[in-house]
Each structure stands twice: as structure tokens, then as C-alpha cells.
Enzyme design. Structure first.
Site, PDB file in Angstrom:
ATOM      1  N   HIS A  82       0.521  -1.628   0.528  1.00 40.96           N
ATOM      2  CA  HIS A  82      -0.052   0.186  -0.110  1.00 40.96           C
ATOM      3  C   HIS A  82       0.741   1.252  -0.200  1.00 40.96           C
ATOM      4  CE1 HIS A  82      -3.594   1.638   0.522  1.00 40.96           C
ATOM      5  NE2 HIS A  82      -3.353   2.476   1.311  1.00 40.96           N
ATOM      6  N   ASP A 161     -14.213   3.310   7.127  1.00 41.06           N
ATOM      7  CA  ASP A 161     -13.385   3.691   6.413  1.00 41.06           C
ATOM      8  C   ASP A 161     -13.324   4.111   4.658  1.00 41.06           C
ATOM      9  OD1 ASP A 161     -10.344   5.226   5.368  1.00 41.06           O
ATOM     10  OD2 ASP A 161     -10.648   3.140   4.145  1.00 41.06           O
ATOM     11  N   ARG A 168     -13.334  12.731   4.170  1.00 41.09           N
ATOM     12  CA  ARG A 168     -12.227  13.158   3.903  1.00 41.09           C
ATOM     13  C   ARG A 168     -11.709  13.559   2.613  1.00 41.09           C
ATOM     14  NH1 ARG A 168      -8.787   8.683   5.716  1.00 41.09           N
ATOM     15  NH2 ARG A 168      -6.517  10.249   5.966  1.00 41.09           N
ATOM     16  N   SER A 183      -6.816   4.527   8.587  1.00 45.14           N
ATOM     17  CA  SER A 183      -7.511   4.265   7.311  1.00 45.14           C
ATOM     18  C   SER A 183      -7.480   3.678   6.891  1.00 45.14           C
ATOM     19  CB  SER A 183      -8.074   6.301   6.623  1.00 45.14           C
ATOM     20  OG  SER A 183      -7.668   5.687   5.034  1.00 45.14           O
ATOM     21  N   LYS A 187      -8.314  -1.039   6.570  1.00 44.90           N
ATOM     22  CA  LYS A 187      -8.445  -1.676   5.851  1.00 44.90           C
ATOM     23  C   LYS A 187      -7.130  -2.425   5.577  1.00 44.90           C
ATOM     24  CE  LYS A 187      -7.465   1.940   2.928  1.00 44.90           C
ATOM     25  NZ  LYS A 187      -8.029   3.445   2.564  1.00 44.90           N
TER      26      LYS A 187
HETATM   27  N1  URA Z   1      -4.699   6.762   1.794  1.00 43.84           N
HETATM   28  C1  URA Z   1      -5.649   5.937   2.581  1.00 43.84           C
HETATM   29  O1  URA Z   1      -5.669   4.453   2.004  1.00 43.84           O
HETATM   30  N2  URA Z   1      -6.120   6.529   3.445  1.00 43.84           N
HETATM   31  C2  URA Z   1      -5.660   7.459   3.517  1.00 43.84           C
HETATM   32  O2  URA Z   1      -6.264   8.500   4.693  1.00 43.84           O
HETATM   33  C3  URA Z   1      -4.471   8.443   2.874  1.00 43.84           C
HETATM   34  C4  URA Z   1      -4.339   7.518   1.704  1.00 43.84           C
END
Ligand code: URA
Length: 434
Positions: A82, A161, A168, A183, A187
Site C-alpha cells: 500500500h 473507512d 475527508r 485509514s 483496511k
Molecule cells: N490512503 C488511504 O488509504 N487513506 C488515507 O487516509 C490516505 C491515503
């Protein structure tokens, strides 16, 4: 408990209890707490910050707001990757096929573009027919069969989220360390893999602009992962200028494909090999970084990484012919230069502004509901430290509208600083936290 009191407590700098955080997350997920109260709380958190205990509680509450995937039906070590989000960040598109071609199983959940940054799901949709809306069963089957599956964030996985991320995005509350850490980790933990490699961006195009904030974010996520019993590795990488040369969905797909052919831009190749190496180490396929890098270079050289991308695209309903013929990807009508206003060396490229140029061309979302144009974006001819002659193209704009192109050109020129002396080129990889 009342949402009003929770907002007030945070607005005044108090620390929220686990119960208060759970009350908010459950209520917001069920639709009992409206967007405007959630937005107010996000803004209060943005200004007043959260403690580690609050961040952990928010992560766990969001992780458990929906299903937690059981990937035990997939054999071997499942690895996820990620990025915290950047401009021109197409690493997943190149790294995942490379790593899978080396035998590591990649089970990944990806998101869409956020703010001035792009998202892997949007990019992948450049392949006609491609979908990340697959069932849990298809996800497991595909990882077992071809070694890769990418799922969009479904309504069942960390739904809190999903809602908050979109909120957001349009309320200027993305770039807060606790909100980003919770966040991402909520996930990632809900997606059930054994190991997670994080690419934590730092610089003008990242949500965390200062290196010390990026380190803190990386450490926070590694700690959250550790507490949950996962192996988490964070690579802190430069996002003070766009990664590689392409910015924009289909253009980035094209650059990732070039990279899998061994023709990628230097900084992008270096970062991809580093992230890929960490994934091979976490997946138990290599013992040292050097060995991992050699394996990755081998699957590029023998074409198996590119074939793996085609296999993956086809498995998720996409037209894999576009992997071998990038002319089949969405294409903009206009390709226009941004001529350099003077000769000299590129001193600085305000990276978030380049993301905004892509947004102005139609390549990003301005509201939660916005549709995006996959064909538009820009390709940089010059990067920091390069010399340029007056009138030479700094970049090429790929646009479908003359007015949008004019606005993007103006913004690009304002973002690009040219001076007389050559600046030092920075490193793409800053640090690794295990
Ligand atoms: N990527 C994410 O999954 N969440 C965030 O808040 C920022 C970047």
C-alpha cells in the site's frame, strides 16, 4: 452519548475514549450520524490530533466496522502493498506482477484517487472491461490460480473507512497522521494478509510534506500492524517531484507496462525494485535484498512479469491485449507541449501542483461523485536537476479540452522553478522501517 459532545471534546483538545470512538464509527457506518457531524469531527482531529491510543482505537473500530477477510484458503504467505498516495505513483501496477511472477501471492485491496493523488483502481480501469468489484470467493480463487487479485474496497470491508475516506477527500482533512494511519491500517488489517509492505511518501506531493512526519506515520503504521500480529515493513520514499514521468491514469498504466518491459524511468525502477524486494523477503522467496532484486530483474528480462500482468488483467475481466499494445488504452485527443520560459536547470517541481494539473485536465475527482477522464494527464520531459533550453518542452499535456489544457499549462509553469545552477539530485528511497 451524543455526537455533539464528542465533537466538542475533540475541538477543545481532549482525548476521546475507546467507547466514544466506537460510538462514532458505528453510528456513522450505520448512517445514524450525518456527514456534517463526521466532517466536523474530522476537522477537529485535524487541528487537535490524536494520541496513539486514540489512533489504535479508531483503527480497530474501522477494521471491525465490516467483514474481516479470512484468507486461510489461500496457500502460502499472502502479501499486500500500500502507498500513502502520491503523484505519478503507479508502483502497484509494476511491482505486483513482478512479485507474483517470482511466486509471492499478492492479495491486495486498492482504492480510488484521493485529492491530488491517483488511485490504483482508477488506473486499472484503463483496461477496457477491468473490474475490481469481485467477490471474496473470486478474490481467493484468483490468488490461488494466478498469484494476484486486487479488490476494490467493498461495502463490506472497513465500510467506516470507505465513507470517511471519501468525506475527508472533499473536506480538506486527509493529511493528518492519525487519520491516514488508521485509514490505511484498518483496511489492510480487514483484508487479512500476513504481511504488508507500505510505501510511505514524503515531500511536496505527499500528504506528509516533512520527512519527520513521514517517519512518524511509517512508525505508527508499523506499530499498529505489529500489535495486530502482522509483519509490516515501511519504505519511506521521495514524493518531492512526481514519480517517473507519467501522471494520469492511462498514461501511468503505459509507463508501468514500459517498466515491465525493462524500459522504465530510473527513479520508478529503483523504487519498484525496492518495494518488490521487501515483498519477496516478506513472502519468504528471498533471503537477502540482493537476491530479491536479481529475481525481480530476471522476471522483467524474461517477460514473465509482463505476462503476469496480462493474466491478471484478463482474470478480472479486462482486455489484456492492451498490455501488449498500449495504443488500445484510453487516449486523449490533444497532446500539447509546455515550453520552457527560459533556459537553465530545473530546481524544483511543486509536486502536488502537478497532481492538480492532472485534476484540471479532468484526471481526478473534485467531489465524491465526480467521474474521471482516464485518458488525460501529463508526461514530464524534464525532472529536477535536468537542463533545459528556452522553448524546449518541459512536459506534454494530454487533454481533451483546449481551455483545460491552457489552465493546466499555466499551473504547470507556476509549479516548475528554473534556475542557473544544477541542484543536487535527491535519493528516491529515504529509509526503511521494519
Ligand atoms: N490512503 C488511504 O488509504 N487513506 C488515507 O487516509 C490516505 C491515503
Amino acid at each position: 452519548m451524543r455526537m455533539y459532545d464528542i465533537i466538542m471534546k475533540k475541538r477543545n483538545g481532549g482525548a476521546l475514549s475507546e467507547e466514544e470512538i466506537q460510538f462514532f464509527v458505528k453510528g456513522y457506518t450505520r448512517g445514524e450520524i450525518p456527514d456534517y457531524q463526521a466532517a466536523a469531527l474530522m476537522m477537529a482531529i485535524y487541528f487537535q490530533h490524536m494520541t496513539k491510543a486514540e489512533t489504535n482505537a479508531l483503527t480497530m473500530a474501522m477494521m471491525h466496522s465490516g467483514d474481516v477477510l479470512d484468507l486461510s484458503a489461500i496457500e502460502g504467505i499472502k502479501v499486500d502493498k500500500h502507498s500513502t498516495g502520491g503523484v505519478g505513483d503507479k508502483t502497484s501496477l509494476a511491482v505486483i506482477p513482478m512479485v507474483a511472477a517470482c511466486g509471492v501471492r499478492v492479495a491486495k485491496m486498492s482504492g480510488r484517487g484521493l485529492g491530488h493523488t491517483g488511485g490504483t483502481v482508477d488506473k486499472l480501469e484503463s483496461f477496457p472491461g477491468f473490474s475490481t468489484a469481485i467477490t471474496g470467493q473470486q478474490f481467493v480463487d484468483n490468488v490461488n490460480r494466478i498469484g494476484i487479485a486486487i479488490m476494490g474496497q467493498t461495502a463490506d470491508l472497513a465500510p467506516a473507512d470507505k465513507k470517511l475516506y471519501a468525506l475527508r477527500d472533499v473536506t480538506a482533512t486527509v493529511d493528518n497522521m492519525s487519520l491516514i494511519a488508521s485509514s490505511i491500517m484498518s483496511k489492510k488489517l480487514a483484508a487479512g494478509t500476513d504481511a504488508i509492505v507500505l510505501d510511505v511518501k514524503t515531500g511536496s506531493g505527499a500528504f506528509m510534506k516533512k520527512e519527520e512526519d513521514s517517519y512518524a506515520l511509517a512508525q505508527e503504521m508499523v506499530d499498529i500492524g505489529k500489535a495486530a500480529g502482522k509483519e509490516v515493513i515501511a519504505v519511506i520514499s521521495d514524493m518531492d517531484q512526481p514519480l517517473g514521468r507519467a501522471v494520469g491514469n492511462a498514461l501511468e498504466v503505459k509507463e508501468a507496462i514500459a517498466t515491465l518491459r525493462g524500459e522504465g524511468p530510473e527513479d520508478f525502477v529503483e523504487l519498484s525494485l525496492m518495494l518488490g524486494s521487501q515483498m519477496l523477503l516478506a513472502g519468504g522467496k528471498a533471503q537477502t535484498e540482493k537476491e530479491a532484486k536479481q529475481q525481480l530483474q530476471q522476471v522483467i528480462a524474461d517477460g514473465s512479469a509482463l505476462r503476469k500482468l496480462a493474466e491478471f488483467v484478463a482474470a478480472q475481466g479486462g482486455d489484456s491485449a492492451a498490455v501488449y499494445d498500449t495504443e488500445l488504452l484510453p487516449k486523449a485527443k490533444l497532446v500539447l507541449p509546455v515550453p520552457a520560459p527560459q533556459s537553465g536547470y530545473i530546481q524544483h517541481i511543486a509536486c502536488d501542483e502537478i497532481g492538480m494539473c492532472s485534476l484540471l485536465l479532468g484526471g481526478g475527482r473534485e467531489t465524491k461523485e465526480s467521474a474521471i477522464d482516464l485518458s488525460v494527464g501529463l508526461v514530464l520531459e524534464k525532472k529536477v536537476g535536468d537542463s533545459v533550453e528556452e522553448g524546449e518542452p518541459l512536459a506534454w499535456l494530454h487533454a481533451n479540452d483546449e481551455n483545460q489544457a491552457a489552465a493546466a499549462r499555466e499551473r504547470f509553469l507556476a509549479a516548475c522553478q528554473i534556475g542557473e545552477t544544477a541542484p543536487a539530485k535527491g535519493d528516491i528511497i529515504k529509509h526503511i522501517i521494519r
